[in-house]
Design an enzyme around this catalytic site. Structure first.
Site, PDB file in Angstrom:
ATOM      1  N   HIS A 164      76.596  24.205-104.854  1.00 16.30           N
ATOM      2  CA  HIS A 164      76.849  23.699-103.493  1.00 16.30           C
ATOM      3  C   HIS A 164      75.734  24.111-102.537  1.00 16.30           C
ATOM      4  O   HIS A 164      75.967  24.207-101.333  1.00 16.30           O
ATOM      5  CB  HIS A 164      78.194  24.204-102.946  1.00 16.30           C
ATOM      6  CG  HIS A 164      79.317  24.111-103.933  1.00 16.30           C
ATOM      7  ND1 HIS A 164      80.098  22.989-104.073  1.00 16.30           N
ATOM      8  CD2 HIS A 164      79.763  25.007-104.860  1.00 16.30           C
ATOM      9  CE1 HIS A 164      80.990  23.196-105.029  1.00 16.30           C
ATOM     10  NE2 HIS A 164      80.810  24.411-105.531  1.00 16.30           N
ATOM     11  N   SER A 291      49.787  16.467 -90.947  1.00 15.27           N
ATOM     12  CA  SER A 291      50.431  15.588 -89.979  1.00 15.27           C
ATOM     13  C   SER A 291      49.391  15.153 -88.964  1.00 15.27           C
ATOM     14  O   SER A 291      48.468  15.902 -88.657  1.00 15.27           O
ATOM     15  CB  SER A 291      51.568  16.349 -89.297  1.00 15.27           C
ATOM     16  OG  SER A 291      51.786  15.844 -87.996  1.00 15.27           O
ATOM     17  N   LYS A 297      51.027  21.523 -90.148  1.00 13.42           N
ATOM     18  CA  LYS A 297      51.867  21.007 -91.240  1.00 13.42           C
ATOM     19  C   LYS A 297      51.122  20.711 -92.533  1.00 13.42           C
ATOM     20  O   LYS A 297      49.982  20.255 -92.525  1.00 13.42           O
ATOM     21  CB  LYS A 297      52.529  19.700 -90.781  1.00 13.42           C
ATOM     22  CG  LYS A 297      53.470  19.902 -89.617  1.00 13.42           C
ATOM     23  CD  LYS A 297      54.884  19.971 -90.060  1.00 13.42           C
ATOM     24  CE  LYS A 297      55.370  18.593 -90.432  1.00 13.42           C
ATOM     25  NZ  LYS A 297      56.794  18.593 -90.653  1.00 13.42           N
ATOM     26  N   GLU A 304      57.983  13.918-102.352  1.00 13.74           N
ATOM     27  CA  GLU A 304      58.802  13.016-101.540  1.00 13.74           C
ATOM     28  C   GLU A 304      58.680  11.577-102.014  1.00 13.74           C
ATOM     29  O   GLU A 304      59.673  10.853-102.123  1.00 13.74           O
ATOM     30  CB  GLU A 304      58.386  13.103-100.069  1.00 13.74           C
ATOM     31  CG  GLU A 304      58.834  14.387 -99.397  1.00 13.74           C
ATOM     32  CD  GLU A 304      58.317  14.493 -97.975  1.00 13.74           C
ATOM     33  OE1 GLU A 304      59.112  14.817 -97.093  1.00 13.74           O
ATOM     34  OE2 GLU A 304      57.121  14.253 -97.732  1.00 13.74           O
TER      35      GLU A 304
END
Ligand code: ARG
Length: 484
Positions: A164, A291, A297, A304
């Site tokens: 979980h 970024s 970043k 992804e």
């Protein structure tokens, strides 16, 4: 015959047609822009067919020689980029056949004896897919080897295992990676299984009903390597089925989808582990991007995108299933739509496996063969995270069970201890012995051994468990299986 006469001839099909296709309809119905990638399989299939026609006395040895010469020339033209693909000739099959006829005359026109594009395209697709599966199997082995390489270094590296997404129990990082090795090994096994059913010969089924010529289908199958483990020719046994079903493409795409789903789960974890809140791993800069607005970043674009591309492959599976579902026997033009999803599935899976192998195992130096720049592991961060969240609570319960407490009572006792630790803002192992004894008098000083991460890991020594010895056994088993 000039080339423009030839185009017209194929464009008009036969004397039956009184008007040519509009430009739009031609584009709508043509597949040559994508099915040209089947060209090598198409020529391979044609050569095997022609060889058999000659052996059966259906065409002459001279015709066969002409076809072989013409196909050798066409191969050179396609390889060099000189071959002129024509939309008017619809697909790869008619393009090659038209060029063959242009090069060798009547021998080229005899090639299509006892054959139809319906059994031809099914054969091409199977031959092509078989080759791609072989390439994918190698890539899957490579990815497993890369994972094994990292696992080997991290048998004793501990991170929190989650259920979980809540800290559950400590596990070895190697153990975690080996879970993916298991998944990818099953993916490979599925592809091997699919390959068996892909590797069957439709040729000789002709348009749908078989043919009047005395073909030797088994000879063609053997020539194309469509044989089983015993060397027996694998020939599709029903002509209607052979030209019309694309279940082999569907089950390949199903296997590819599952493999992508596994990659996607791994991607999700890499993304989480890379985030500042976890900081468990780093991947090399070449797999990330910055970024345009936030200078600090480094985004995990590759994992992804792999997660995103999984949706695309699963979509192809749905597309192919839907393509098939309403078709009456036998061949229907709908089936031309099988190619782009199948091609894209292969391309996506192939590129994904390649990139992941490099990202995890590091890039291979073509000279020395050594890999560098793979996954970087922050063992301290992993260990620190495993200390949070009372990951060894089950160990304390098991400790009490060993002291004679029924498991359910032990569970309850430990819950109270965890609550007390939470209130004091410390770990179970930080509670003094007297405090622990307050929960159960049977607790001794040796309890702290059970409460350490290492003790917890070592105690899970069941087959397949996370104890270092078990993990080493897993690695050994995989190394033997992959012969590395
Ligand atoms: N381009 C077609 C396909 O991909 C080849 C088979 C065409 N057969 C036919 N009867 N129109 O399926």
């Amino acid at each position: 015959m000039t080339s423009s006469q030839l185009d017209k001839k194929y464009e008009a099909w036969s004397a039956l047609f009184s008007e040519p296709m509009s430009e739009l309809v031609q584009r709508y119905t043509a597949s040559v822009n994508f099915d040209r990638r089947l060209w090598r399989a198409d020529i391979q299939g044609s050569l095997a067919h022609a060889d058999m026609l000659a052996a059966q006395g259906i065409i002459t040895a001279q015709d066969l020689a002409g076809i072989q010469r013409g196909m050798a020339q066409i191969t050179r033209e396609i390889e060099s980029g000189a071959f002129e693909w024509k939309l008017a000739l619809e697909d790869v099959h008619l393009n090659i056949e038209a060029r063959l006829t242009q090069l060798v005359g009547d021998a080229g026109k005899r090639l299509h004896t006892g054959r139809s594009r319906n059994d031809q395209v099914a054969t091409d697709l199977r031959l092509w897919l078989r080759g791609e599966i072989d390439g994918l199997l190698e890539l899957l082995s490579g990815l497993q080897v890369a994972l094994l390489g990292v696992a080997e270094q991290h048998v004793e590296t501990i991170l929190p295992g989650f259920t979980h997404l809540q800290v559950a129990q400590p596990v070895s990082f190697a153990h975690h990676l080996l879970a993916y090795v298991e998944m990818f090994s099953r993916d490979a096994a599925r592809l091997v299984e699919v390959r068996r059913r892909v590797n069957q010969l439709p040729l000789g089924s002709a348009a749908l009903a078989g043919t009047t010529y005395s073909l030797d289908r088994e000879r063609v199958a053997r020539a194309l390597g469509m044989v089983d483990g015993q060397g027996q020719a694998c020939v599709c046994q029903n002509s209607l089925d052979a030209v019309s079903d694309r279940d082999f493409a569907i089950e390949f795409t199903a296997a590819a989808s599952l493999c992508m789903v596994h990659v996607s789960r791994l991607s999700e974890e890499l993304i989480l582990w890379m985030s500042q809140n976890f900081a468990f791993i780093r991947i090399a800069d070449r797999f990330t991007t910055g970024s345009s607005i936030m200078p600090q970043k480094k985004n995990p674009d590759v994992p992804e995108l792999a997660r995103g591309k999984t949706g695309r492959v699963v979509g192809h599976l749905m597309g192919l299933l839907t393509l098939m579902k309403g078709q009456p026997l036998a061949y229907n033009k709908d089936n031309q739509e099988d190619k782009e999803p199948l091609f894209d599935t292969v391309d996506t899976l192939r590129d994904t496996l390649r990139i992941f192998t490099d990202m995890i195992g590091g890039e291979r130096d073509s000279g020395t063969g050594a890999r560098s720049g793979g996954l970087q592991v922050n063992a301290e961060a992993m260990q620190a995270a495993a200390r949070k969240g009372y990951a060894t609570a089950t160990d304390l319960a098991d400790y009490l069970v060993k002291k004679g407490l029924p498991f359910r009572d032990a569970h309850e006792t430990v819950a109270r201890a965890v609550r007390a630790a939470q209130q004091q803002g410390c770990d179970l192992a930080d509670l003094p012995l007297t405090a622990l004894q307050g929960f159960h008098p049977g607790i001794d000083a040796d309890v702290y051994e059970a409460l350490t991460l290492r003790g917890s890991l070592a105690a899970r020594a069941t087959l397949g468990g996370t104890a270092p010895d078990q993990v080493r056994a897993q690695i050994g088993r995989h190394r033997a299986r992959l012969a590395v």
